[in-house]
Structures are given as C-alpha cells and as structure tokens.
Design a protein around this motif. Structure first.
Motif, PDB file in Angstrom:
ATOM      1  N   ASP A  17      35.406  42.421  37.649  1.00 26.79           N
ATOM      2  CA  ASP A  17      35.526  40.773  37.594  1.00 26.79           C
ATOM      3  C   ASP A  17      36.123  40.669  39.061  1.00 26.79           C
ATOM      4  O   ASP A  17      36.836  41.284  39.559  1.00 26.79           O
ATOM      5  CB  ASP A  17      36.229  40.012  36.665  1.00 26.79           C
ATOM      6  CG  ASP A  17      35.551  38.870  36.145  1.00 26.79           C
ATOM      7  OD1 ASP A  17      34.865  38.184  36.996  1.00 26.79           O
ATOM      8  OD2 ASP A  17      36.048  38.292  34.979  1.00 26.79           O
ATOM      9  N   ARG A  18      35.892  39.348  39.389  1.00 28.26           N
ATOM     10  CA  ARG A  18      36.320  39.085  40.675  1.00 28.26           C
ATOM     11  C   ARG A  18      37.971  39.077  40.734  1.00 28.26           C
ATOM     12  O   ARG A  18      38.659  38.654  39.708  1.00 28.26           O
ATOM     13  CB  ARG A  18      36.051  37.689  40.925  1.00 28.26           C
ATOM     14  CG  ARG A  18      36.619  36.969  42.260  1.00 28.26           C
ATOM     15  CD  ARG A  18      36.316  35.650  42.519  1.00 28.26           C
ATOM     16  NE  ARG A  18      36.686  35.152  43.517  1.00 28.26           N
ATOM     17  CZ  ARG A  18      37.957  34.137  43.743  1.00 28.26           C
ATOM     18  NH1 ARG A  18      38.442  34.042  42.598  1.00 28.26           N
ATOM     19  NH2 ARG A  18      38.112  33.606  44.894  1.00 28.26           N
ATOM     20  N   LEU A  19      38.536  39.538  41.822  1.00 29.33           N
ATOM     21  CA  LEU A  19      40.201  39.880  42.039  1.00 29.33           C
ATOM     22  C   LEU A  19      40.587  38.783  43.087  1.00 29.33           C
ATOM     23  O   LEU A  19      39.979  38.985  44.266  1.00 29.33           O
ATOM     24  CB  LEU A  19      40.405  41.232  42.146  1.00 29.33           C
ATOM     25  CG  LEU A  19      39.986  42.287  40.934  1.00 29.33           C
ATOM     26  CD1 LEU A  19      40.507  43.524  41.403  1.00 29.33           C
ATOM     27  CD2 LEU A  19      40.595  41.773  39.638  1.00 29.33           C
ATOM     28  N   GLU A  20      41.557  38.059  43.048  1.00 29.87           N
ATOM     29  CA  GLU A  20      42.167  37.455  43.913  1.00 29.87           C
ATOM     30  C   GLU A  20      43.836  37.595  44.033  1.00 29.87           C
ATOM     31  O   GLU A  20      44.408  37.607  43.027  1.00 29.87           O
ATOM     32  CB  GLU A  20      41.877  36.038  43.773  1.00 29.87           C
ATOM     33  CG  GLU A  20      42.437  35.131  45.131  1.00 29.87           C
ATOM     34  CD  GLU A  20      42.243  33.569  44.913  1.00 29.87           C
ATOM     35  OE1 GLU A  20      42.837  33.024  45.656  1.00 29.87           O
ATOM     36  OE2 GLU A  20      41.277  33.352  44.149  1.00 29.87           O
ATOM     37  N   VAL A  21      44.010  38.376  44.997  1.00 32.10           N
ATOM     38  CA  VAL A  21      45.833  38.868  45.180  1.00 32.10           C
ATOM     39  C   VAL A  21      46.353  37.791  45.889  1.00 32.10           C
ATOM     40  O   VAL A  21      46.056  37.194  46.904  1.00 32.10           O
ATOM     41  CB  VAL A  21      45.601  40.133  45.976  1.00 32.10           C
ATOM     42  CG1 VAL A  21      46.999  40.558  46.116  1.00 32.10           C
ATOM     43  CG2 VAL A  21      45.010  41.261  45.400  1.00 32.10           C
ATOM     44  N   VAL A  22      47.558  37.589  45.252  1.00 37.64           N
ATOM     45  CA  VAL A  22      48.572  36.700  45.939  1.00 37.64           C
ATOM     46  C   VAL A  22      49.716  37.605  46.154  1.00 37.64           C
ATOM     47  O   VAL A  22      50.457  38.087  45.507  1.00 37.64           O
ATOM     48  CB  VAL A  22      49.087  35.621  45.004  1.00 37.64           C
ATOM     49  CG1 VAL A  22      50.053  34.897  45.709  1.00 37.64           C
ATOM     50  CG2 VAL A  22      47.839  34.747  44.359  1.00 37.64           C
ATOM     51  N   PRO A  23      49.964  38.051  47.606  1.00 37.39           N
ATOM     52  CA  PRO A  23      50.795  39.047  48.051  1.00 37.39           C
ATOM     53  C   PRO A  23      52.443  38.316  47.855  1.00 37.39           C
ATOM     54  O   PRO A  23      52.405  36.997  48.028  1.00 37.39           O
ATOM     55  CB  PRO A  23      50.650  39.064  49.522  1.00 37.39           C
ATOM     56  CG  PRO A  23      49.354  38.989  49.481  1.00 37.39           C
ATOM     57  CD  PRO A  23      48.849  37.741  48.502  1.00 37.39           C
ATOM     58  N   ALA A  24      53.480  38.865  47.041  1.00 41.69           N
ATOM     59  CA  ALA A  24      54.549  38.395  46.711  1.00 41.69           C
ATOM     60  C   ALA A  24      55.634  39.507  47.185  1.00 41.69           C
ATOM     61  O   ALA A  24      55.461  40.666  47.629  1.00 41.69           O
ATOM     62  CB  ALA A  24      54.735  37.883  45.230  1.00 41.69           C
ATOM     63  N   ASP A  25      56.860  38.953  47.108  1.00 39.65           N
ATOM     64  CA  ASP A  25      57.995  40.046  47.625  1.00 39.65           C
ATOM     65  C   ASP A  25      58.045  41.084  46.738  1.00 39.65           C
ATOM     66  O   ASP A  25      58.086  42.232  46.952  1.00 39.65           O
ATOM     67  CB  ASP A  25      59.376  39.387  47.778  1.00 39.65           C
ATOM     68  CG  ASP A  25      59.235  38.079  48.816  1.00 39.65           C
ATOM     69  OD1 ASP A  25      58.493  38.493  49.889  1.00 39.65           O
ATOM     70  OD2 ASP A  25      60.220  37.214  48.768  1.00 39.65           O
ATOM     71  N   LYS A  26      58.126  40.822  45.373  1.00 42.47           N
ATOM     72  CA  LYS A  26      58.446  41.753  44.136  1.00 42.47           C
ATOM     73  C   LYS A  26      57.122  42.456  43.630  1.00 42.47           C
ATOM     74  O   LYS A  26      57.062  43.680  43.111  1.00 42.47           O
ATOM     75  CB  LYS A  26      59.294  41.151  43.217  1.00 42.47           C
ATOM     76  CG  LYS A  26      60.714  40.916  43.549  1.00 42.47           C
ATOM     77  CD  LYS A  26      61.370  40.259  42.675  1.00 42.47           C
ATOM     78  CE  LYS A  26      62.835  39.973  43.056  1.00 42.47           C
ATOM     79  NZ  LYS A  26      63.617  39.351  42.219  1.00 42.47           N
ATOM     80  N   ALA A  27      56.134  41.707  43.613  1.00 43.64           N
ATOM     81  CA  ALA A  27      54.770  42.196  43.123  1.00 43.64           C
ATOM     82  C   ALA A  27      53.523  41.448  43.994  1.00 43.64           C
ATOM     83  O   ALA A  27      53.716  40.547  44.418  1.00 43.64           O
ATOM     84  CB  ALA A  27      54.701  41.779  41.798  1.00 43.64           C
ATOM     85  N   ALA A  28      52.458  42.156  43.724  1.00 43.91           N
ATOM     86  CA  ALA A  28      51.217  41.529  44.111  1.00 43.91           C
ATOM     87  C   ALA A  28      50.473  40.943  42.931  1.00 43.91           C
ATOM     88  O   ALA A  28      50.133  41.533  42.216  1.00 43.91           O
ATOM     89  CB  ALA A  28      50.294  42.588  44.677  1.00 43.91           C
TER      90      ALA A  28
END
Length: 141
Positions: A43-54
C-alpha cells in the motif's frame, strides 16, 4: 482505486526528493526497513521524519490508514503496540482520530516523492506533523 487514480491522473504528484535535500540521507538510512514494509503492505507509504523515529502512514490518510514507525532499524506498528500495552478499542480509536486530525492540519505542507522498490514513497516534510505525531505516539508507547 489506485488504478483509476493512475488512469485519470487524480493521484497527487510531488516534487522528487533530491540528493542535496537533508531529508534524502535520512530516508537512505531507513530505506531497508521501508522496503520491507512496502513489500509487506503493498500500500502507499508516507513517511514523516522525526527525531526518534520515522512515522509511516500506510494507505490513504486521512480517511483509511494504518501507522507504523521505523526506530533503530526495526519496524513497529500501532496494532502490535495496542496489543502489548493492552489498549482498549476506544483508546485505539482515539489515537487514530488524533492522528487523522494531525494529518488533516498538515495536508498543505511540503511533500516529496522518492522511488521505493516498485512504488513511490511520499515524504512529508512537516515539522508540525512530526511534532503532533510524536506527541500522540509518546502517550501510548
């Protein structure tokens, strides 16, 4: 629906994530777990980069979606955390609704695309979404 999106051009397109963008290296570092997730979910993936995790929205947010995250090279998901933490269905529903609202508030923020196996990965470059998702998830993890 994805077939009709491609056929009729209703699928949103985003600027390509260029190698000189600081997010490019971040995505490269987590590419293997993202590729595994992409194969597993299809399925479609949309990543939200963050400090401790993506954080990874799976599916079609804000309507129908799941959430996973990559942390220390491993993929975790909301379903597993809910089971491990014995979260009630009402709590899970509230978390999902909070994530939905956070996503809606950031829909106009900058997004990029990058190839990931046989699909396009979407990357949300949004400090606002990063902060909101992190805050929501810290309450249950």
């Amino acid at each position: 629906m994805a077939f009709f999106d491609k056929l009729f051009g209703t699928k949103k397109s985003f600027a390509a994530l260029e190698p000189d963008n600081p997010i490019f290296e971040y995505i490269e570092e987590i590419k293997q777990p993202l590729e595994s997730l992409a194969k597993e979910t299809k399925d479609r993936l949309e990543v939200v980069p963050a400090d401790k995790a993506a954080y990874v929205f799976i599916g079609k947010p804000p309507k129908m979606f799941g959430l996973a995250w990559v942390q220390d090279g491993k993929v975790y998901n909301l379903k597993t955390v809910a089971k491990d933490r014995k979260l009630s269905p009402a709590k899970i529903q509230q978390v999902s609704e909070n994530l939905r609202e956070a996503y809606k508030r950031s829909q106009d923020d900058t997004r990029y695309s990058a190839p990931l196996g046989d699909q396009e990965l979407v990357i949300a470059s949004s400090d606002k979404l990063n902060q909101e998702v992190t805050r929501i998830m810290e309450k249950i993890t």
